[in-house]
Design an enzyme around this catalytic site. Structure first.
Site, PDB file in Angstrom:
ATOM      1  N   GLY A 174      -4.669  23.234 -79.797  1.00  0.00           N
ATOM      2  CA  GLY A 174      -3.199  23.316 -79.939  1.00  0.00           C
ATOM      3  C   GLY A 174      -2.606  23.502 -79.162  1.00  0.00           C
ATOM      4  O   GLY A 174      -1.991  23.584 -78.300  1.00  0.00           O
ATOM      5  N   VAL A 175      -1.712  24.464 -79.194  1.00  0.00           N
ATOM      6  CA  VAL A 175      -0.027  24.970 -78.812  1.00  0.00           C
ATOM      7  C   VAL A 175      -0.786  25.486 -77.584  1.00  0.00           C
ATOM      8  O   VAL A 175       0.236  25.522 -76.221  1.00  0.00           O
ATOM      9  CB  VAL A 175       1.311  25.519 -79.936  1.00  0.00           C
ATOM     10  CG1 VAL A 175       0.945  27.487 -79.826  1.00  0.00           C
ATOM     11  CG2 VAL A 175       1.792  25.629 -78.648  1.00  0.00           C
ATOM     12  N   ASP A 176      -1.877  26.493 -77.468  1.00  0.00           N
ATOM     13  CA  ASP A 176      -2.146  26.801 -76.638  1.00  0.00           C
ATOM     14  C   ASP A 176      -2.518  26.761 -75.227  1.00  0.00           C
ATOM     15  O   ASP A 176      -2.279  26.589 -74.257  1.00  0.00           O
ATOM     16  CB  ASP A 176      -3.130  27.637 -76.751  1.00  0.00           C
ATOM     17  CG  ASP A 176      -3.891  29.152 -76.060  1.00  0.00           C
ATOM     18  OD1 ASP A 176      -3.597  29.335 -75.250  1.00  0.00           O
ATOM     19  OD2 ASP A 176      -4.910  29.880 -76.524  1.00  0.00           O
ATOM     20  N   ILE A 190       6.755  21.964 -77.630  1.00  0.00           N
ATOM     21  CA  ILE A 190       7.216  23.762 -76.840  1.00  0.00           C
ATOM     22  C   ILE A 190       7.705  23.200 -75.210  1.00  0.00           C
ATOM     23  O   ILE A 190       8.716  24.394 -74.310  1.00  0.00           O
ATOM     24  CB  ILE A 190       6.374  24.803 -77.488  1.00  0.00           C
ATOM     25  CG1 ILE A 190       7.954  25.566 -77.524  1.00  0.00           C
ATOM     26  CG2 ILE A 190       5.368  24.951 -76.952  1.00  0.00           C
ATOM     27  CD1 ILE A 190       7.229  27.535 -78.725  1.00  0.00           C
ATOM     28  N   SER A 223      -0.060  30.256 -85.779  1.00  0.00           N
ATOM     29  CA  SER A 223      -0.655  30.200 -87.052  1.00  0.00           C
ATOM     30  C   SER A 223      -1.764  29.725 -88.007  1.00  0.00           C
ATOM     31  O   SER A 223      -1.917  29.781 -89.096  1.00  0.00           O
ATOM     32  CB  SER A 223      -0.981  32.033 -88.190  1.00  0.00           C
ATOM     33  OG  SER A 223      -1.554  32.744 -87.599  1.00  0.00           O
ATOM     34  N   ASN A 258      -5.271  33.546 -78.898  1.00  0.00           N
ATOM     35  CA  ASN A 258      -6.490  34.173 -79.383  1.00  0.00           C
ATOM     36  C   ASN A 258      -6.337  34.979 -78.377  1.00  0.00           C
ATOM     37  O   ASN A 258      -5.722  35.566 -77.998  1.00  0.00           O
ATOM     38  CB  ASN A 258      -7.277  32.779 -79.703  1.00  0.00           C
ATOM     39  CG  ASN A 258      -8.025  32.832 -78.157  1.00  0.00           C
ATOM     40  OD1 ASN A 258      -8.059  33.612 -77.455  1.00  0.00           O
ATOM     41  ND2 ASN A 258      -7.693  31.681 -78.046  1.00  0.00           N
TER      42      ASN A 258
HETATM   43  N1  AR6 Z   1       4.350  22.542 -79.450  1.00  0.00           N
HETATM   44  C1  AR6 Z   1       4.595  22.924 -80.339  1.00  0.00           C
HETATM   45  N2  AR6 Z   1       3.703  23.031 -81.293  1.00  0.00           N
HETATM   46  C2  AR6 Z   1       2.835  22.647 -81.216  1.00  0.00           C
HETATM   47  C3  AR6 Z   1       2.091  21.860 -80.078  1.00  0.00           C
HETATM   48  C4  AR6 Z   1       3.006  21.898 -79.220  1.00  0.00           C
HETATM   49  N3  AR6 Z   1       3.064  21.125 -77.343  1.00  0.00           N
HETATM   50  N4  AR6 Z   1       1.011  22.274 -80.169  1.00  0.00           N
HETATM   51  C5  AR6 Z   1       0.836  22.176 -81.361  1.00  0.00           C
HETATM   52  N5  AR6 Z   1       1.519  22.828 -81.993  1.00  0.00           N
HETATM   53  P1  AR6 Z   1      -1.884  26.232 -82.941  1.00  0.00           P
HETATM   54  P2  AR6 Z   1      -2.909  28.936 -84.024  1.00  0.00           P
HETATM   55  C6  AR6 Z   1       1.210  22.757 -83.352  1.00  0.00           C
HETATM   56  O1  AR6 Z   1      -3.175  25.802 -83.719  1.00  0.00           O
HETATM   57  O2  AR6 Z   1      -3.162  28.186 -85.860  1.00  0.00           O
HETATM   58  C7  AR6 Z   1      -6.013  27.895 -80.522  1.00  0.00           C
HETATM   59  O3  AR6 Z   1      -7.080  27.310 -80.138  1.00  0.00           O
HETATM   60  C8  AR6 Z   1       0.353  22.696 -84.154  1.00  0.00           C
HETATM   61  O4  AR6 Z   1       0.611  22.434 -85.122  1.00  0.00           O
HETATM   62  O5  AR6 Z   1      -1.682  25.633 -82.020  1.00  0.00           O
HETATM   63  O6  AR6 Z   1      -1.928  30.323 -84.024  1.00  0.00           O
HETATM   64  C9  AR6 Z   1      -5.807  29.309 -79.632  1.00  0.00           C
HETATM   65  O7  AR6 Z   1      -6.626  29.573 -78.629  1.00  0.00           O
HETATM   66  C10 AR6 Z   1       0.625  24.162 -85.751  1.00  0.00           C
HETATM   67  O8  AR6 Z   1       1.670  23.910 -86.713  1.00  0.00           O
HETATM   68  O9  AR6 Z   1      -2.131  27.807 -82.722  1.00  0.00           O
HETATM   69  C11 AR6 Z   1      -6.475  30.192 -80.855  1.00  0.00           C
HETATM   70  O10 AR6 Z   1      -7.730  30.304 -80.814  1.00  0.00           O
HETATM   71  C12 AR6 Z   1       0.803  25.051 -84.446  1.00  0.00           C
HETATM   72  O11 AR6 Z   1       1.775  25.011 -83.871  1.00  0.00           O
HETATM   73  C13 AR6 Z   1      -5.822  29.403 -82.435  1.00  0.00           C
HETATM   74  O12 AR6 Z   1      -6.109  27.661 -81.757  1.00  0.00           O
HETATM   75  C14 AR6 Z   1       0.078  26.446 -84.461  1.00  0.00           C
HETATM   76  O13 AR6 Z   1      -0.970  25.580 -84.413  1.00  0.00           O
HETATM   77  C15 AR6 Z   1      -4.813  30.067 -82.639  1.00  0.00           C
HETATM   78  O14 AR6 Z   1      -4.073  28.952 -84.090  1.00  0.00           O
END
Ligand code: AR6
Length: 188
Positions: free
Chosen positions: A34-36, A13, A119, A26
């Site tokens: 992750g994406v964050d 993204i 999420s 968060n």
């Molecule tokens: N581009 C698009 N999607 C992505 C990317 C990217 N670069 N990287 C990961 N994803 P998550 P949550 C996907 O864990 O469940 C963080 O530590 C990933 O594969 O990022 O809402 C925050 O700080 C998954 O399909 O978010 C919070 O503490 C999706 O993004 C917590 O994680 C969401 O996974 C939030 O958890």
């Protein structure tokens, strides 16, 4: 029906050329995995500095910052619910994330916006349910909105991409049949 304004893509993204990307953050807004983590790495330290000034965000709410080094002008940070079995208001909170992010986008003149699968990573929300909810809530928002031209769901992995593609197909076939969209309590 406005499903032609929704697109499913697979990728990172942070590289999307849109007016705004949404971050699955968060409540501290101070970054994470992750994406964050990917968004903070790509945008650079000024993003963290702006987030620190905002001071936090409740689950289901959203805040907006600049995009700094990423192609998108804006980052909309929203905090999805942690999945705790489904009986703890998770669906209502996830629906609020999408609605509040889109409302902020619209208020800032955003025409194109990209969402990650909020999420369904660290927060463990089942992707089949989350994708159906996301497509239905965004579809409902777009039906009542003329400002946003395109919403992209940017899926990082194939499993997520498959789930969103199926959800969008089902939504196009039967937009009102789903029953997964919680009522919008703010709708009056
Ligand atoms: N581009 C698009 N999607 C992505 C990317 C990217 N670069 N990287 C990961 N994803 P998550 P949550 C996907 O864990 O469940 C963080 O530590 C990933 O594969 O990022 O809402 C925050 O700080 C998954 O399909 O978010 C919070 O503490 C999706 O993004 C917590 O994680 C969401 O996974 C939030 O958890």
């Amino acid at each position: 029906m406005r499903s032609d304004r929704m697109k499913i893509v697979q990728g990172d993204i942070t590289a999307e050329h849109v007016d705004a990307i949404v971050n699955a953050a968060n409540r501290t807004l101070l970054g994470g995995g992750g994406v964050d983590g990917a968004i903070h790495r790509a945008a650079g330290p000024d993003l963290l500095a702006e987030c620190r000034k905002i001071g936090g965000c409740e689950t289901g709410e959203a805040v907006i910052t600049e995009g700094y080094r990423i192609p998108a002008k804006w980052v909309i940070h929203t905090v999805g619910p942690v999945w705790r079995g489904g009986a703890h208001g998770e669906a209502e909170l996830l629906a609020s994330c999408y609605r509040n992010a889109l409302r902020l986008a619209s208020e800032h003149g955003v025409r194109t916006v990209a969402f990650p699968s909020i999420s369904t990573g660290a927060y463990r929300y089942p992707v089949d349910e989350a994708s159906q909810l996301a497509v239905c809530v965004v579809g409902e928002f777009l039906s009542a909105d003329d400002t946003i031209a395109e919403v992209r769901f940017v899926c990082f992995d194939e499993r997520t991409h498959n789930a969103y593609s199926k959800a969008l197909r089902e939504h196009v076939d039967a937009p009102s049949q789903s029953g997964v969209v919680p009522r919008n309590r703010d709708a009056g």
